[in-house]
Design an enzyme around this catalytic site. Structure first.
Site, PDB file in Angstrom:
ATOM      1  N   GLN A  71       2.366   2.154  43.709  1.00 41.99           N
ATOM      2  CA  GLN A  71       3.208   1.012  43.359  1.00 41.99           C
ATOM      3  C   GLN A  71       4.673   1.408  43.240  1.00 41.99           C
ATOM      4  OE1 GLN A  71       0.429  -0.783  40.076  1.00 41.99           O
ATOM      5  NE2 GLN A  71       1.730  -2.401  40.850  1.00 41.99           N
ATOM      6  N   HIS A  72       5.501   0.354  43.136  1.00 40.50           N
ATOM      7  CA  HIS A  72       6.940   0.509  42.924  1.00 40.50           C
ATOM      8  C   HIS A  72       7.558   1.290  44.097  1.00 40.50           C
ATOM      9  CE1 HIS A  72       5.545  -0.897  39.102  1.00 40.50           C
ATOM     10  NE2 HIS A  72       5.055   0.262  38.739  1.00 40.50           N
ATOM     11  N   ASP A 225      -2.024   0.086  44.140  1.00 43.59           N
ATOM     12  CA  ASP A 225      -3.203   0.931  43.970  1.00 43.59           C
ATOM     13  C   ASP A 225      -4.087   0.513  42.805  1.00 43.59           C
ATOM     14  OD1 ASP A 225      -1.274   1.755  42.135  1.00 43.59           O
ATOM     15  OD2 ASP A 225      -1.292   3.855  42.751  1.00 43.59           O
TER      16      ASP A 225
END
Length: 463
Positions: A71-72, A225
């Site tokens: 992520q991010h 994820d």
């Protein structure tokens, strides 16, 4: 029966599973490593994906694919789709000051109410502000921003014009400029971050939507994820605790929390619900680092920890070895407390590492409960979940029954299930049967361990 593939493009590696779309049965799998570091050129992910596909025997017979990813992060593309600079990953904390500035600009209450999240250094929006402040030439060249799994799906689609970028609601909810309740981006927040609102952003697809590659391969929306892991586990009412590079505590709910402390992020899940989540930067690597410190392998480390009594005779490890996200202490360091002439043994240090890691995650469980999430049981997954010392200590720290599913690639499995969903349609993903029953670990809670950890952690909070 048609086959589907799921991809887990994580911080450390790329994993591919190929499964039967109807039954979920595993047909074959492959993997490849990613380079280390907190900034990586995206082509390393593409190269690893190609190796993992080859290791899995190819995709010649696969009808649909979904890519789940870390992520991010932030991938910057210019007008032609070329990468502007190496991607900054979620665990790159150089944007901590930018995060503090963004929170101060609007107030934590406003961020939590508008988006369900309060920016921390992990979030894309903070990295965007850092880029504008520290690399203005790169910022000026940037025409589009996307996330790691967006970029891989775009490459599978044939790349080309960045206008073809797509994403999903779960990963977009971790950017800091997407409102998961309305399904819309927030141009004013992007402008707050970097002084412009004309950046091209990926189209947000629905959970069963897809686009098609030139080869005819159907490409699902993908997922962050943690959202993919929940889809792969079908965890029901249990809270999932994941012990990987990071430590994650998350659950699926119908409502989006609004926690102004930022401890609980109100992310979206891979369906049409929400994924309240608390994340620590320090999880499995606390154990590997302590094992290295003690000069033993992980098997011997676990044996040592099991020979020490619960509570490690007063030895307490505060595991902020890489700063921390929950609590938000990006510059913190780890520390051992309570050492004496009699308790300073390798066994107690090993036990303290296990308990310190778990206590950090127990604080996340408490935070989810404070947001109205029922915490009646835990599913424990991730590489460290298989360690006997972790299994033994977890229920004493968490205070609820702990179920340990058989080891599996749950992120990739969830992505594969989403890929199958694009073939079946409908309001819900296909109900694949569980492969094996969970192991159950139960033990009496020992609150004193968590109390001692909380007292030691207080030394790291700002005065």
């Amino acid at each position: 029966m048609p086959l589907v593939a799921g991809v887990d493009s994580s911080t450390q590696s790329c994993k591919v599973v190929v499964r039967d779309a109807e039954t979920g049965a595993l047909v074959r799998a492959g993997r490849a490593d990613h380079p280390p570091g907190t900034e990586v050129h995206p082509r390393a992910w593409w190269d690893a994906l190609q190796r993992a596909i080859a290791d899995a025997g190819g995709w010649h017979d696969v009808a649909a694919v979904s890519v789940a990813g870390q992520q991010h992060g932030m991938v910057c593309l210019d007008e032609s789709g070329q990468v502007v600079r190496e991607a900054l990953l979620w665990n790159d904390t150089r944007s901590a000051a930018a995060a503090a500035d963004l929170v101060a600009a609007l107030g934590a209450d406003t961020w939590a109410r508008r988006l369900g999240v309060v920016p921390v250094a992990s979030f894309t929006i903070t990295k965007l502000r850092w880029l504008a402040e520290h690399e203005p030439a790169h910022a000026a060249r940037t025409a589009a921003i996307c996330l790691p799994h967006d970029w891989l799906t775009w490459r599978l689609r044939g790349a080309g014009d960045p206008a073809g970028l797509t994403t999903d609601r779960s990963d977009a909810s971790g950017t800091g400029y997407f409102d998961s309740a309305t399904g819309r981006y927030c141009p004013d927040l992007i402008e707050l971050a970097c002084g412009r609102s004309d950046l091209l952003l990926p189209e947000v697809l629905g959970p069963s939507d897809s686009v098609t590659a030139p080869s005819g391969l159907r490409l699902a929306a993908g997922a962050g994820d943690n959202a993919a892991a929940h889809l792969g586990l079908a965890a029901g009412p249990d809270v999932v605790v994941s012990l990987g590079t990071s430590g994650v505590v998350a659950a699926t709910t119908a409502h989006r929390p609004a926690d102004p402390t930022g401890t609980v992020a109100g992310f979206a899940d891979a369906t049409d619900e929400y994924l309240p989540l608390a994340c620590t930067l320090n999880a499995a690597r606390v154990l590997t680092t302590t094992a290295t410190l003690l000069g033993v392998d992980l098997g011997r480390f676990s044996d040592l920890a099991l020979t020490a009594p619960p509570g490690a005779e007063g030895v307490t490890l505060v595991p902020y070895l890489e700063g921390e996200r929950t609590p938000n202490l990006p510059d913190a360091t780890g520390a051992l407390h309570g050492l004496t002439l009699t308790n300073a043994t390798p066994a107690n240090v090993a036990r303290a590492a296990v308990e310190g890691m778990l206590c950090g995650l127990a604080a996340g469980l408490e935070a989810l409960a404070a947001q109205g999430v029922p915490v009646t049981g835990v599913r424990l997954i991730g590489g460290a979940a298989a360690m006997p010392a972790v299994t033994a200590a977890a229920p004493t720290i968490f205070g609820v029954p702990v179920r340990i599913p058989a080891p599996g690639e749950y992120v990739a499995d969830g992505a594969a299930r989403q890929a199958a969903w694009t073939l079946t349609g409908g309001d819900h993903p296909p109900a694949w049967p569980a492969a094996t029953p969970d192991r159950l670990a139960e033990a009496a809670e020992i609150p004193a361990i968590r109390h001692r950890y909380a007292e030691a952690a207080q030394h790291h909070l700002p005065r």
